[in-house]
Structure formats: C-alpha cells, structure tokens
Design a protein around this motif. Structure first.
Motif, PDB file in Angstrom:
ATOM      1  N   ALA A 200       6.747  -1.850   0.688  1.00 23.45           N
ATOM      2  CA  ALA A 200       6.657  -3.421   0.959  1.00 23.45           C
ATOM      3  C   ALA A 200       6.319  -4.172  -0.206  1.00 23.45           C
ATOM      4  CB  ALA A 200       5.330  -3.539   1.878  1.00 23.45           C
ATOM      5  N   ASN A 204      11.272  -6.666  -0.776  1.00 22.73           N
ATOM      6  CA  ASN A 204      11.567  -6.357   0.628  1.00 22.73           C
ATOM      7  C   ASN A 204      10.679  -7.186   1.528  1.00 22.73           C
ATOM      8  OD1 ASN A 204      13.182  -4.151  -0.222  1.00 22.73           O
ATOM      9  ND2 ASN A 204      11.774  -2.671  -0.146  1.00 22.73           N
ATOM     10  N   VAL A 208      10.162  -6.672   5.518  1.00 23.33           N
ATOM     11  CA  VAL A 208       8.677  -6.325   5.916  1.00 23.33           C
ATOM     12  C   VAL A 208       8.598  -7.517   7.114  1.00 23.33           C
ATOM     13  CG1 VAL A 208       6.453  -6.383   5.359  1.00 23.33           C
ATOM     14  CG2 VAL A 208       8.158  -5.468   4.018  1.00 23.33           C
ATOM     15  N   ARG A 209       8.991  -8.631   6.999  1.00 28.25           N
ATOM     16  CA  ARG A 209       8.749  -9.826   7.707  1.00 28.25           C
ATOM     17  C   ARG A 209       9.717  -9.466   9.366  1.00 28.25           C
ATOM     18  NH1 ARG A 209       7.960 -13.478   3.694  1.00 28.25           N
ATOM     19  NH2 ARG A 209      10.168 -14.016   3.955  1.00 28.25           N
ATOM     20  N   ASP A 210      10.694  -8.777   9.087  1.00 28.76           N
ATOM     21  CA  ASP A 210      11.602  -8.776  10.163  1.00 28.76           C
ATOM     22  C   ASP A 210      10.921  -7.659  11.090  1.00 28.76           C
ATOM     23  OD1 ASP A 210      13.711  -7.572  11.695  1.00 28.76           O
ATOM     24  OD2 ASP A 210      15.146  -8.053  10.341  1.00 28.76           O
ATOM     25  N   SER A 214      11.107  -3.693  10.672  1.00 22.38           N
ATOM     26  CA  SER A 214       9.735  -2.936  10.543  1.00 22.38           C
ATOM     27  C   SER A 214       9.351  -1.736  11.579  1.00 22.38           C
ATOM     28  CB  SER A 214       8.449  -3.808  10.296  1.00 22.38           C
ATOM     29  OG  SER A 214       8.440  -4.521   8.886  1.00 22.38           O
ATOM     30  N   VAL A 217      11.292   1.082  10.370  1.00 27.53           N
ATOM     31  CA  VAL A 217      10.358   1.818   9.365  1.00 27.53           C
ATOM     32  C   VAL A 217       9.323   2.619  10.140  1.00 27.53           C
ATOM     33  CG1 VAL A 217       8.877   1.625   7.430  1.00 27.53           C
ATOM     34  CG2 VAL A 217      10.818   0.095   7.795  1.00 27.53           C
ATOM     35  N   ASP A 218       8.390   2.165  10.911  1.00 25.55           N
ATOM     36  CA  ASP A 218       7.375   2.828  11.863  1.00 25.55           C
ATOM     37  C   ASP A 218       8.078   4.132  12.038  1.00 25.55           C
ATOM     38  OD1 ASP A 218       5.947   0.881  11.022  1.00 25.55           O
ATOM     39  OD2 ASP A 218       5.509  -0.154  12.861  1.00 25.55           O
ATOM     40  N   ARG A 225       4.874   3.721   8.337  1.00 28.72           N
ATOM     41  CA  ARG A 225       4.505   2.665   8.087  1.00 28.72           C
ATOM     42  C   ARG A 225       5.370   2.509   6.554  1.00 28.72           C
ATOM     43  NH1 ARG A 225       1.422   3.274   3.636  1.00 28.72           N
ATOM     44  NH2 ARG A 225      -0.122   4.892   3.535  1.00 28.72           N
ATOM     45  N   TRP A 226       5.419   1.200   6.113  1.00 31.05           N
ATOM     46  CA  TRP A 226       5.940   0.815   4.783  1.00 31.05           C
ATOM     47  C   TRP A 226       4.897   1.535   3.788  1.00 31.05           C
ATOM     48  CZ3 TRP A 226      10.192  -1.857   3.387  1.00 31.05           C
ATOM     49  CH2 TRP A 226      10.973  -2.444   4.438  1.00 31.05           C
TER      50      TRP A 226
END
Ligand SMILES: NC(=O)c1ccc[n+]([C@@H]2O[C@H](COP(=O)([O-])OP(=O)(O)OC[C@H]3O[C@@H](n4cnc5c(N)ncnc54)[C@H](OP(=O)(O)O)[C@@H]3O)[C@@H](O)[C@H]2O)c1
Length: 262
Positions: A200, A204, A208-210, A214, A217-218, A225-226
């Motif tokens: 993060a 990026n 990250v806000r998307d 995200s 990613v999880d 997480r990031w």
C-alpha cells in the motif's frame, strides 16, 4: 492501512556502513532507507525531485536515523549515477550497500508500445540498475566488502496481464542479480534481490482505495491484506548485514505468501 507500524527494532546492526538507496523519496525505497539508517548505516537517498528528497531525509532524521544525504539524479543518466556514487564513496571513504530500488511502471499491452517506449522503460528499470551496480562494485572491491541489493517484484516470477515490459525488466533484473552474485562473490560482495508483492504505497493509492481491487487482495494474498510499506525495511537490513554474508544470489520474496498460493 488499519494498523500502525511497529517500532523498528532490528537485531542486525549496520554501524560504519555506507549505503545508497535509489528512488527513496517515498514508498518502499524510503522505508528501506529509513530502516538502514535506524540500523546505524550512513545513508544517501536518491530521486529526481530535490524537495521530496529533502523532506524524506528530514523524516528519517526525525525517526531517529543518522543524518541522511540527498542525491538528486535520474538513474537513467548513467554518467550522473556514476558520478554520484564516486562522490559518496569519496566523501564517506567507502560504499558498502547499494539498494537498486527505482522501478518505473507502464502497464499497457505490448501492441501499444513503440520500440522507443519499450527501450526507455528498460533503460530505467534494467540498464540503470546494471550501470549503478557496476559503479558501486568498482568502489566496493577496494574494501572487499559489498552488498548489492536489487528490488525486483513478484512480477519477476509471475506475470500479470498487460504489463509485459515491466515484467521483462524485473525478470531480467533477477538474472542480473544472479550474474553479479557469481561474478563478485570472491571480492567480498554479495548480490541478492527483494521481490515485493502488493504494498500500500503512494503509487498504489488508487488501487488501495478501489474496494473491488482491495477485496481481491484480501482473497488472493494469504496474509489477507496489502503489505504495509514499513514491512519491507527488515529485508533490506538483513541482506545488508554481516550476518547475511553467506546469502548470495537469493530472491527474498516479501509478498504475504501471494506467489506460493495455488
Ligand atoms: N509498491 C509496490 O507494491 C511494489 C510491488 C512490487 C515491486 N515494487 C518495486 O519496488 C520499487 C519501489 O516501488 P514504489 O512503489 O515504492 O516506488 P514509487 O513510489 O513509484 O517510486 C519511488 C521513487 O522513485 C523515484 N524515481 C522514479 N523514477 C526515477 C528515476 N528515473 N531516477 C531516480 N528516481 C526515480 C521517485 O522520485 P522522483 O519522482 O523524485 O524521482 C519516487 O519517489 C520499484 O522497483 C517497484 O517496481 C513495488
């Protein structure tokens, strides 16, 4: 990021060592420079924007690191890079650690690249670290001690869609790192890589806000997480340390397990 960074408490010390970290005005380069400085190294940070570098140097000093020197140059300008490394080695009387961290990105399908655009990206991401390593190793041999650390990416092992030139550069850097590990080991110089996963960082921020990305990613990253930018620092300190003297030609992947997941 939800959790605050843990306080730095590296068991590895770098007192008396001199380091240059490229692309260290922000992001992972900044975090690695800070970790090296907190471990006792004298650190120079590079970037093109002098104001950003000065702010980064002040932030590292405020965090309790040794004073940091800002060296503004474009890594693609090999004469400027070679001159900066010579000046650092002259002023500090040695150079022990080079963290080749700059890695520009241009996500597009191959069909959209002209030869000139591809060559320009490779010049920054592959040829520049090669020439900086050449310059740094030239000074490291005098003390028979050196740590060449190359920041690659998990994109050096696995490919994402529509990112061919960056992916080729990172795979090439992995090869370069191994070649240098073979060539310089008997001069007391090790060569290793750090392959970050998804962090993060400022670059990026949009992803990250998307929320959808995200959520991906999880699921995709076993840790769920990031990566937090400060989580890269210890990898650089370890590879730079005396304790890592027999670690040579290694890629230290820092990706929360992303690339070992089926
Ligand atoms: N972030 C991630 O999740 C991630 C994942 C895998 C791999 N990586 C790799 O990790 C490294 C750092 O990534 P990052 O996201 O932290 O970097 P970043 O924020 O995109 O860039 C870091 C710094 O590099 C400097 N820079 C860019 N081009 C330069 C050039 N030609 N010469 C000198 N400085 C230059 C920029 O400063 P100026 O604008 O002042 O020059 C910037 O502050 C890269 O190699 C990247 O490929 C990152």
């Amino acid at each position: 990021m939800p959790d605050a960074p843990l306080p730095p408490r590296s068991p590895f010390r770098l007192d008396g060592r001199v380091a240059l970290v490229t692309g260290a005005g922000r992001g992972l380069g900044f975090e690695m420079a800070k970790a090296l400085a907190l471990a006792g190294a004298t650190v120079a940070i590079n970037g093109r924007n002098r104001e950003r570098l000065d702010a980064a140097a002040a932030a590292i000093a405020q965090a309790g690191g040794r004073p940091v020197r800002a060296m503004a140059f474009d890594v693609a300008d090999s004469e400027a890079g070679t001159a900066a490394i010579a000046a650092l080695a002259r002023d500090e009387r040695r150079l022990d650690i080079l963290v080749n961290n700059v890695g520009a990105r241009d996500r597009r399908p191959l069909q959209d690249f002209t030869a000139e655009e591809a060559a320009r990206l490779l010049a920054t991401d592959l040829v520049a670290p090669m020439m900086l390593a050449r310059a740094a190793a030239g000074h490291m041999v005098a003390h028979r001690h050196g740590r060449l650390i190359t920041v690659t990416s998990i994109a050096g092992h696995v490919a994402n869609r529509n990112d061919p030139v960056y992916t080729a550069a990172k795979a090439g850097l992995t090869g370069l790192m191994r070649a240098l590990a073979v060539d310089y080991a008997r001069e007391g110089i090790t060569s290793n890589a750090i392959a970050p996963g998804m962090f993060a960082t400022e670059t990026n921020e949009g992803l990250v806000r998307d929320a959808q990305f995200s959520a991906f990613v999880d699921i995709r990253v076993p840790v769920g997480r990031w990566g937090r930018p400060h989580e890269i620092g210890a990898a650089a300190v370890f590879l730079a340390s005396d304790e890592a003297s027999f670690v040579n030609g290694h890629v230290l992947t820092v990706d929360g397990g992303q690339t070992v997941r089926m």
